[in-house]
Design a protein around this motif. Structure first.
Motif, short mmCIF file in Angstrom:
data_model
loop_
_atom_site.label_atom_id
_atom_site.label_comp_id
_atom_site.label_asym_id
_atom_site.label_seq_id
_atom_site.Cartn_x
_atom_site.Cartn_y
_atom_site.Cartn_z
N PHE A 6 0.68 -1.12 -0.05
CA PHE A 6 -0.07 0.13 -0.09
C PHE A 6 0.89 1.38 -0.10
O PHE A 6 0.67 2.21 -0.89
CB PHE A 6 -0.78 -0.02 1.23
CG PHE A 6 -1.86 1.05 1.26
CD1 PHE A 6 -2.80 1.40 0.19
CD2 PHE A 6 -1.58 2.27 1.92
CE1 PHE A 6 -3.60 2.54 0.25
CE2 PHE A 6 -2.55 3.49 1.93
CZ PHE A 6 -3.41 3.54 1.09
N TYR A 261 -4.96 4.78 -13.32
CA TYR A 261 -6.12 4.21 -12.73
C TYR A 261 -7.25 4.34 -13.55
O TYR A 261 -8.29 3.72 -13.81
CB TYR A 261 -6.16 4.36 -11.17
CG TYR A 261 -5.24 3.63 -10.26
CD1 TYR A 261 -4.82 2.28 -10.66
CD2 TYR A 261 -4.62 4.47 -8.99
CE1 TYR A 261 -4.23 1.50 -9.66
CE2 TYR A 261 -3.91 3.34 -8.18
CZ TYR A 261 -3.49 2.08 -8.71
OH TYR A 261 -2.80 1.48 -7.49
N LYS A 297 -11.79 -6.16 -1.57
CA LYS A 297 -10.42 -6.09 -0.61
C LYS A 297 -9.70 -7.56 -0.78
O LYS A 297 -8.50 -7.63 -0.74
CB LYS A 297 -10.84 -5.49 0.72
CG LYS A 297 -9.56 -5.13 1.39
CD LYS A 297 -9.99 -4.46 2.66
CE LYS A 297 -8.73 -4.19 3.64
NZ LYS A 297 -7.44 -3.98 3.20
N LEU A 300 -8.34 -8.62 -4.01
CA LEU A 300 -6.90 -8.08 -4.21
C LEU A 300 -5.95 -8.46 -3.53
O LEU A 300 -4.72 -8.62 -3.59
CB LEU A 300 -7.17 -6.48 -4.18
CG LEU A 300 -7.86 -5.73 -5.23
CD1 LEU A 300 -8.17 -4.30 -4.94
CD2 LEU A 300 -7.32 -5.96 -6.46
N GLU A 306 -2.20 -4.94 -1.77
CA GLU A 306 -2.41 -4.32 -0.34
C GLU A 306 -3.36 -3.13 -0.57
O GLU A 306 -3.04 -2.34 -1.22
CB GLU A 306 -1.26 -3.97 0.20
CG GLU A 306 -1.47 -3.82 1.81
CD GLU A 306 -0.09 -3.55 2.62
OE1 GLU A 306 0.00 -4.02 3.66
OE2 GLU A 306 0.98 -3.21 1.99
N THR A 307 -4.39 -3.01 0.03
CA THR A 307 -5.17 -1.99 0.06
C THR A 307 -5.44 -1.52 1.44
O THR A 307 -5.36 -2.21 2.47
CB THR A 307 -6.62 -2.30 -0.64
OG1 THR A 307 -7.21 -3.21 -0.01
CG2 THR A 307 -6.35 -2.55 -1.98
N LEU A 340 -12.37 2.06 -0.87
CA LEU A 340 -11.33 1.44 -0.68
C LEU A 340 -10.10 2.11 -1.40
O LEU A 340 -10.31 2.58 -2.56
CB LEU A 340 -11.61 0.02 -1.69
CG LEU A 340 -10.53 -1.04 -1.30
CD1 LEU A 340 -10.44 -1.58 0.01
CD2 LEU A 340 -10.53 -2.17 -2.44
N SER A 341 -8.93 1.95 -0.75
CA SER A 341 -7.97 3.00 -1.21
C SER A 341 -6.83 1.91 -1.84
O SER A 341 -6.52 1.07 -1.11
CB SER A 341 -7.27 3.67 -0.04
OG SER A 341 -8.15 4.42 1.00
N LEU A 342 -6.56 2.45 -2.94
CA LEU A 342 -5.65 1.44 -3.67
C LEU A 342 -4.09 2.11 -3.44
O LEU A 342 -3.87 3.28 -2.99
CB LEU A 342 -5.68 1.56 -5.41
CG LEU A 342 -7.06 0.94 -5.77
CD1 LEU A 342 -7.05 1.23 -7.10
CD2 LEU A 342 -7.54 -0.35 -5.52
#
Ligand SMILES: *Cc1c(COP(=O)(O)O)cnc(C)c1O
Length: 365
Positions: A6, A261, A297, A300, A306-307, A340-342
């Protein structure tokens, strides 16, 4: 196995390894560790960078907000409008300063505080609004300024995620009456420990805060106000000054990754963040949304990506805010279940973002 971390802080900071070692030995050999030359230089550089007259280094982003609110000397119990969709620090600062946080629902698409909803929460007790530039995307400041002017409210920017972000040609930190920054290690401009700063063009507020951060002292052992101890160390100020020199380059890399993205991710159950044309996000976080966020999540993670979730529980639903637990803030609550944060950072490559996008597009939900 994690193929895409992340955030790789070790890799980010090792780029400045030799310069930071020089600063370490300069500070070590100076024999002076607080409120010295390194801090003065950093404050001046960061004020110039944001095109604001005064910068005051403090111990953290939370302290920056608390000191701002205390320096405003509002009547006890004043209501401060805070975005419901934020990190808990924006709320806590209001309580620590002796005021009441009043949550305001975000605009569902920008995820930032909604000017329309600000209007609905104003009472005679309302004295200020905290504009959090969440994930690095500047708030819709023009309408917020109009409301603040009409209602005589202070605008406090919480720019803890927005170092170098731009709104209508001006930097975050110069868009309201006064602004708080955090230099927590994971931020776009991060120290090797805690740190924060306050920026303002208001000379009397700046002077007051300079005292408040140092026990309310004008000169040693003379205390004109009841202050706290919230200083930015010489060593951290030196590190930050070095890292500030490439903040714009770092943000350009983040912006490029965000574009990858935005162009590459195509999935029926994923919503991409808005990229506004009137402003430039610092892309502190790249936050997508899905109705099956937890499934995504997990998928992935199984595929090495990792998020993180910013944030899984909104402040008004936290145990520490039991007085707010019963209120209903449906947009905020929905976002907390979908976001959700990439991975995004200045040490990530375009290929990394392309590969992560490809993995996301292959998700079967
Ligand atoms: C990080 C952060 C803070 C707090 O900063 P600290 O330096 O950790 O105290 C406040 N507000 C927002 C929006 C943040 O992201």
């Amino acid at each position: 196995m994690i193929n895409y971390k992340f955030l790789d802080l070790k890799k980010i900071n090792s780029r400045d390894s030799s310069l930071m070692k020089t600063i370490f030995s300069d500070v070590l050999n100076s024999g002076w560790y607080l409120l010295g030359e390194q801090l003065e230089k950093f404050e001046s550089d960061y004020a110039n960078y944001c095109k604001v007259r005064y910068c005051i280094g403090v111990s953290s982003g939370l302290d920056a907000l608390v000191l701002i609110l205390r320096a405003l000397s509002l009547p006890p119990g004043s209501e401060i409008l805070v975005p419901a969709n934020t990190f808990v620090a924006s709320f806590l600062a209001v309580n620590f300063a002796g005021y009441k946080p009043v949550p305001v629902e975000p605009d569902e698409f920008t995820m930032n505080i909604s000017p329309q909803n600000i209007k609905k929460q104003i009472t005679p007790e309302t004295k200020a609004v905290i504009a959090v530039h969440l994930y690095g995307q500047p708030c819709d400041m023009q309408p917020i300024k109009q409301i603040a002017k009409a209602q005589d409210l202070y605008i406090i920017e919480d720019a803890a995620q927005a170092h170098g972000a731009i709104y209508q040609g001006r930097k975050a930190g110069s868009l309201g009456d006064i602004a708080a920054f955090s230099f927590y290690p994971g931020k776009n401009l991060g120290a090797l420990g805690d740190g924060g700063a306050i920026l303002t063009n208001n000379g009397s507020l700046a002077e007051n805060i300079r005292k408040l951060r140092n026990y309310g002292s004008d000169s040693k052992y003379y205390h004109s106000v009841k202050g706290i101890n919230s200083r930015l160390d010489e060593i951290q100020a030196g590190f930050l000054r070095t890292k500030l020199k490439h903040l714009d380059e770092d943000n350009a890399i983040r912006r490029n990754l965000a574009e990858v993205y935005l162009n590459e991710i195509k999935h029926q159950n994923i919503k991409l963040p808005l990229a506004k044309t009137s402003s430039q996000s610092s892309w502190h976080l790249f936050v997508i949304r899905s109705s099956d966020r937890d499934g995504l999540k997990e998928y992935l993670a199984k595929n090495g990506v990792e998020t993180m979730i910013h944030y899984p529980i909104p402040p008004h639903k936290q145990h520490c805010y039991n007085e707010l637990n019963e209120i209903s803030l449906p947009i905020t609550e929905k976002l907390s279940k979908e976001v959700l944060s990439l991975p995004i950072s200045p040490v990530m490559s375009e290929d990394d973002a392309k590969n992560i996008s490809r993995i996301i597009n292959q998700w079967k939900c």
